[in-house]
Scaffold this motif. Sequence first.
Motif, short mmCIF file in Angstrom:
data_model
loop_
_atom_site.label_atom_id
_atom_site.label_comp_id
_atom_site.label_asym_id
_atom_site.label_seq_id
_atom_site.Cartn_x
_atom_site.Cartn_y
_atom_site.Cartn_z
N LYS A 1 0.82 -1.22 0.00
CA LYS A 1 0.00 0.00 0.00
C LYS A 1 0.85 1.26 0.00
O LYS A 1 0.55 2.23 -0.73
CB LYS A 1 -0.93 0.00 1.21
N TYR A 2 1.92 1.27 0.81
CA TYR A 2 2.67 2.51 1.01
C TYR A 2 3.98 2.55 0.23
O TYR A 2 4.58 3.61 0.07
CB TYR A 2 2.93 2.73 2.50
N GLY A 3 4.44 1.40 -0.25
CA GLY A 3 5.60 1.38 -1.14
C GLY A 3 6.94 1.24 -0.45
O GLY A 3 7.07 1.41 0.76
N GLY A 4 7.93 0.93 -1.26
CA GLY A 4 9.29 0.79 -0.79
C GLY A 4 10.16 1.92 -1.29
O GLY A 4 9.69 2.77 -2.07
N PRO A 5 11.38 1.97 -0.83
CA PRO A 5 12.03 0.98 0.03
C PRO A 5 11.43 0.98 1.44
O PRO A 5 10.92 1.98 1.91
CB PRO A 5 13.50 1.39 0.02
N VAL A 6 11.56 -0.20 2.07
CA VAL A 6 11.01 -0.41 3.41
C VAL A 6 12.15 -0.54 4.41
O VAL A 6 13.14 -1.22 4.15
CB VAL A 6 10.13 -1.68 3.45
N ALA B 1 8.41 2.64 7.08
CA ALA B 1 9.18 2.06 8.19
C ALA B 1 8.22 1.23 9.03
O ALA B 1 7.08 1.64 9.27
CB ALA B 1 9.83 3.14 9.04
N ILE B 2 8.67 0.07 9.49
CA ILE B 2 7.83 -0.79 10.31
C ILE B 2 8.60 -1.24 11.54
O ILE B 2 9.82 -1.37 11.52
CB ILE B 2 7.32 -2.03 9.53
N ILE B 3 7.87 -1.44 12.63
CA ILE B 3 8.44 -2.01 13.86
C ILE B 3 7.51 -3.15 14.28
O ILE B 3 6.60 -2.96 15.09
CB ILE B 3 8.57 -0.98 15.00
N PRO B 4 7.70 -4.34 13.73
CA PRO B 4 6.82 -5.46 14.08
C PRO B 4 7.25 -6.12 15.40
O PRO B 4 8.27 -5.76 16.01
CB PRO B 4 7.02 -6.45 12.92
N GLY C 1 11.09 9.69 3.94
CA GLY C 1 10.89 10.78 3.00
C GLY C 1 9.59 11.51 3.31
O GLY C 1 8.83 11.13 4.20
N ALA C 2 9.33 12.58 2.57
CA ALA C 2 8.11 13.37 2.77
C ALA C 2 6.88 12.47 2.64
O ALA C 2 6.75 11.72 1.68
CB ALA C 2 8.05 14.50 1.76
N GLY C 3 6.01 12.53 3.64
CA GLY C 3 4.80 11.72 3.61
C GLY C 3 5.02 10.25 3.91
O GLY C 3 4.09 9.44 3.75
N GLY C 4 6.24 9.88 4.35
CA GLY C 4 6.54 8.49 4.64
C GLY C 4 5.70 7.94 5.78
O GLY C 4 5.20 8.69 6.63
N MET C 5 5.54 6.63 5.80
CA MET C 5 4.65 5.97 6.76
C MET C 5 5.45 5.18 7.80
O MET C 5 6.47 4.56 7.49
CB MET C 5 3.71 5.03 6.03
N LEU C 6 4.93 5.19 9.03
CA LEU C 6 5.44 4.34 10.11
C LEU C 6 4.29 3.46 10.58
O LEU C 6 3.22 3.95 10.92
CB LEU C 6 5.96 5.19 11.27
N ILE C 7 4.54 2.15 10.61
CA ILE C 7 3.55 1.19 11.10
C ILE C 7 4.23 0.35 12.16
O ILE C 7 5.35 -0.14 11.95
CB ILE C 7 3.00 0.29 9.97
#
Length: 283
Positions: free
Chosen positions: A58-63, A131-134, A159-165
């Motif tokens: 959904k949010y794209g890479g790089p991850v 970015a993820i922290i599972p 980056g701008a608008g990047g996602m953290l899950i």
Amino acid sequence: MVTGALNGNMVDSSMDNGRKAGATAYYSESELGPQTYDLIYAGQYPAMLDFYVSCARKYGGPVLEIGAGTGLVTWAIAADGHDVIGIDLSKRMLNIARAKKDENDPSTSERTEFREADMVDFQLGRKFKTAIIPGRSFQHLLTPGEQRSALACIHSHLGAGGMLIMNQFDPKLDYCLPNAEPPVKSNEIVDPESGRKIRRTFLSRTTDPLTQTFSENMRLEVFDDAGERISHEETSWSLRWTYRQEMQYLLELSGFNVQEQLSDFLGAGPAYAKEQIWICQKS
């Protein structure tokens, strides 16, 4: 003494050594902890893997994966076609993660990289979309200063608008009392390949409601198919619980807009004593 800053990656060094020695001993100092990790947690992973792979789509890479451990999530995301870097503090866990290269095709391996790094202070020299922290890894940060430093470092790598899950458990208050017993006394699983039984027994738990932390001591044992114990050791870990409203404020103060909160990996809304799953966007 520096205890962390919203706009920097500073952390109290006097706490850092204690966290590495106590919070992550199960992963960094133990031998059996990393060796048995995938087997002990196998039942918890299918829904979580699907969730984080769907987030990468959904949010794209790089991850960027923080707390990559044995690479379970990392390799699943790479196999789905995304470039991913996994960082972890434990050499032993990363050795297991890197060894899985032989289980994956060359194109997946080319998209995958593991680096030894501390989530409170790392520099990778690149930006990420996601970015993820599972696996509740964030809870091994035992002070608000460490939490802020980690979030500031992650923020700087998006980056701008990047996602953290990320996910962590929502604290059940019964287990937060000073004399609380471990919620699970023991786990037993059988390695389907070797037939060996692995038993993890929780020996003691020390809970501090003031700092919102607990430490658990445990024994790991491995038995052959005849029931003879062939390996054992004692180890420990420490974690900090964070209340839902506290976590929302922490994320907002660290430069993230909370987009969604969930209580499981199937999309249920916030609920007490289940999972805290946070989907956030860099401000």
